[in-house]
Scaffold this active site. Sequence first.
Site, mmCIF file in Angstrom:
data_model
loop_
_atom_site.group_PDB
_atom_site.id
_atom_site.type_symbol
_atom_site.label_atom_id
_atom_site.label_comp_id
_atom_site.label_asym_id
_atom_site.label_seq_id
_atom_site.Cartn_x
_atom_site.Cartn_y
_atom_site.Cartn_z
ATOM 1 N N TYR A 117 -7.487 -7.010 -77.086
ATOM 2 C CA TYR A 117 -7.159 -8.422 -76.668
ATOM 3 C C TYR A 117 -8.041 -9.283 -76.774
ATOM 4 O O TYR A 117 -7.947 -10.548 -77.314
ATOM 5 C CB TYR A 117 -6.583 -8.490 -74.959
ATOM 6 C CG TYR A 117 -5.027 -7.789 -75.172
ATOM 7 C CD1 TYR A 117 -3.984 -8.587 -75.290
ATOM 8 C CD2 TYR A 117 -5.054 -6.374 -74.663
ATOM 9 C CE1 TYR A 117 -2.849 -7.907 -75.062
ATOM 10 C CE2 TYR A 117 -3.934 -5.784 -74.432
ATOM 11 C CZ TYR A 117 -2.628 -6.467 -74.749
ATOM 12 O OH TYR A 117 -1.435 -5.885 -74.613
ATOM 13 N N ASP B 275 -3.556 -8.085 -63.406
ATOM 14 C CA ASP B 275 -3.614 -7.854 -64.810
ATOM 15 C C ASP B 275 -4.819 -7.158 -65.587
ATOM 16 O O ASP B 275 -5.932 -7.673 -64.910
ATOM 17 C CB ASP B 275 -2.884 -8.780 -65.464
ATOM 18 C CG ASP B 275 -2.557 -8.450 -66.941
ATOM 19 O OD1 ASP B 275 -1.150 -8.432 -67.056
ATOM 20 O OD2 ASP B 275 -3.232 -8.512 -67.926
HETATM 21 O O1 CP3 Z 1 2.119 -2.252 -62.391
HETATM 22 C C1 CP3 Z 1 2.133 -3.152 -61.609
HETATM 23 O O2 CP3 Z 1 3.163 -3.398 -61.148
HETATM 24 C C2 CP3 Z 1 0.855 -3.949 -61.541
HETATM 25 C C3 CP3 Z 1 0.708 -5.082 -62.229
HETATM 26 C C4 CP3 Z 1 0.416 -5.158 -63.744
HETATM 27 C C5 CP3 Z 1 0.668 -5.999 -64.626
HETATM 28 N N1 CP3 Z 1 -0.140 -5.942 -65.591
HETATM 29 C C6 CP3 Z 1 1.317 -7.371 -64.189
HETATM 30 C C7 CP3 Z 1 2.107 -8.196 -65.246
HETATM 31 C C8 CP3 Z 1 -0.317 -4.210 -64.362
HETATM 32 C C9 CP3 Z 1 -0.826 -2.732 -63.991
HETATM 33 C C10 CP3 Z 1 -0.451 -4.433 -65.818
HETATM 34 C C11 CP3 Z 1 -1.215 -3.700 -66.846
HETATM 35 C C12 CP3 Z 1 -1.173 -4.534 -67.976
HETATM 36 N N2 CP3 Z 1 -1.288 -5.821 -68.611
HETATM 37 C C13 CP3 Z 1 -1.333 -3.900 -69.164
HETATM 38 C C14 CP3 Z 1 -1.269 -2.329 -69.508
HETATM 39 C C15 CP3 Z 1 -0.025 -1.547 -69.140
HETATM 40 C C16 CP3 Z 1 1.025 -1.945 -70.323
HETATM 41 O O3 CP3 Z 1 2.139 -2.737 -69.905
HETATM 42 O O4 CP3 Z 1 0.939 -1.387 -71.335
HETATM 43 C C17 CP3 Z 1 -1.316 -4.712 -70.450
HETATM 44 C C18 CP3 Z 1 -1.288 -4.143 -71.927
HETATM 45 C C19 CP3 Z 1 -1.272 -5.999 -69.830
HETATM 46 C C20 CP3 Z 1 -1.261 -7.255 -70.613
HETATM 47 C C21 CP3 Z 1 -0.114 -8.203 -70.357
HETATM 48 N N3 CP3 Z 1 0.033 -8.616 -69.334
HETATM 49 C C22 CP3 Z 1 0.716 -8.570 -71.300
HETATM 50 C C23 CP3 Z 1 0.867 -8.072 -72.741
HETATM 51 C C24 CP3 Z 1 1.724 -9.302 -70.790
HETATM 52 C C25 CP3 Z 1 2.984 -10.125 -71.308
HETATM 53 C C26 CP3 Z 1 4.078 -9.166 -71.340
HETATM 54 C C27 CP3 Z 1 5.490 -9.851 -70.666
HETATM 55 O O5 CP3 Z 1 6.074 -9.073 -70.219
HETATM 56 O O6 CP3 Z 1 5.498 -11.042 -70.673
HETATM 57 C C28 CP3 Z 1 1.164 -9.332 -69.320
HETATM 58 C C29 CP3 Z 1 1.871 -10.110 -68.223
HETATM 59 C C30 CP3 Z 1 2.204 -9.585 -66.894
HETATM 60 N N4 CP3 Z 1 1.375 -8.564 -66.164
HETATM 61 C C31 CP3 Z 1 3.396 -9.682 -66.268
HETATM 62 C C32 CP3 Z 1 3.345 -8.814 -65.077
HETATM 63 C C33 CP3 Z 1 3.970 -8.634 -63.974
HETATM 64 C C34 CP3 Z 1 4.666 -10.574 -66.604
HETATM 65 C C35 CP3 Z 1 4.272 -11.891 -65.881
HETATM 66 C C36 CP3 Z 1 5.407 -12.888 -65.729
HETATM 67 O O7 CP3 Z 1 5.963 -13.563 -66.955
HETATM 68 O O8 CP3 Z 1 5.892 -12.951 -64.820
#
Ligand code: CP3
Length: 350
Positions: free
Chosen positions: A157, A83
């Site tokens: 963030y 992440d």
């Molecule tokens: O692309 C991929 O598969 C690689 C993994 C990846 C994740 N996050 C896994 C993740 C990548 C490249 C990210 C980038 C990320 N993380 C961004 C930039 C891209 C975008 O989406 O705008 C941002 C802003 C984040 C911050 C983040 N991480 C948030 C806001 C959240 C919560 C949102 C949600 O869906 O609950 C996450 C959690 C997150 N990162 C998950 C995953 C698979 C969900 C985790 C879960 O609950 O299982």
Amino acid sequence: MANHPLPISSNDPPLLAVLKGERRDPPPVWLMRQAGRYLPEYRALRAEKGGFLELVYDSDSAAEITIQPLRRFGMDGAILFSDILIVPHAMGQGLTFGPGEGPQLTPPLYDGNCSTLIAKPEYLAKIYETVAKVRAAIDPKVTMLGFAGSPWTVATYMVAGHGSKDQAETRRLAYKDPQAFQALIDRIIDVTVEYLSGQIQAGAQAIQLFDSWAGTLSPAQFERWVIAPNAAITGKLMVLHPDVPIIGFPKGVGAKLVAYAAETGVDAVGLDETIDPDWAAANLPADMPVQGNLDPLALIAGGEALGQAVTRIRRALNNRPHIFNLGHGILQDTPIAHVEYLFDLLRKPL
Ligand code: CP3
């Protein structure tokens, strides 16, 4: 022209070759957030390990999750499962992902001051382990992609302590105390360069910089907080790893993409779904690789709407190096059958 000449090798897997400026039909493909909650095998492992960060910091689990979508769909790229908020965590902020509430970072840096945080570089080392495990396990035809958030998006963030729709807290600080904010951005730049360099040494063959919140800045603030920090990162990485392409993905920036492509030094740009691919083809340098930009909702719709959207993107970008991707991350309620259909469509020449 690509911003720095990248040595092309006949051994390059298709996605890497396109990032270095070659054109392929059909285009290579990966999907942002291709690992994650739309896959039952991800949900099962997450339930077993207890939470998202538990998966990220267990390199066996994180490597397994990175590979899960490749087994089903045969993507051309494996994106590290991690992440963008691992950087603030390693800088010393507390990080939790509460159920249904998104990430929380403590303490919030309302004044931008990160000097009292105690760094935890061991978190970054865990991620390098994941990269090495994935690289050792996947086919040489698959390109291993590392990533980080860009400093502006990560800072939004860190300052607010959570995500927000308009990043007002951070935009306010950037105007009110640009010196303090610059110091925070500079610190994020340094950690990000170290982090990306570690990923590359562990086996990442290309890097994506996610700038999810670049779209809320006014033009002068965009120059200072998006373009300049990204240029600093690409400049430093180019010296350390001259043959590793960098994809910049500034979301929601519209016409500012032209300046971003020209001034940041990235080798390729990602288009979000609001960018008209014909506009991109006309306005970005002719040999610059572009990535994108299927609307994740068209993938949920499936059928004819999906087929038409895919054809339109491929036609518009067919004459240049193009990597097919979504315009933003895949959504949780995406039917797996629609992803399979997308890959059927993409395996046929235009
Ligand atoms: O692309 C991929 O598969 C690689 C993994 C990846 C994740 N996050 C896994 C993740 C990548 C490249 C990210 C980038 C990320 N993380 C961004 C930039 C891209 C975008 O989406 O705008 C941002 C802003 C984040 C911050 C983040 N991480 C948030 C806001 C959240 C919560 C949102 C949600 O869906 O609950 C996450 C959690 C997150 N990162 C998950 C995953 C698979 C969900 C985790 C879960 O609950 O299982």
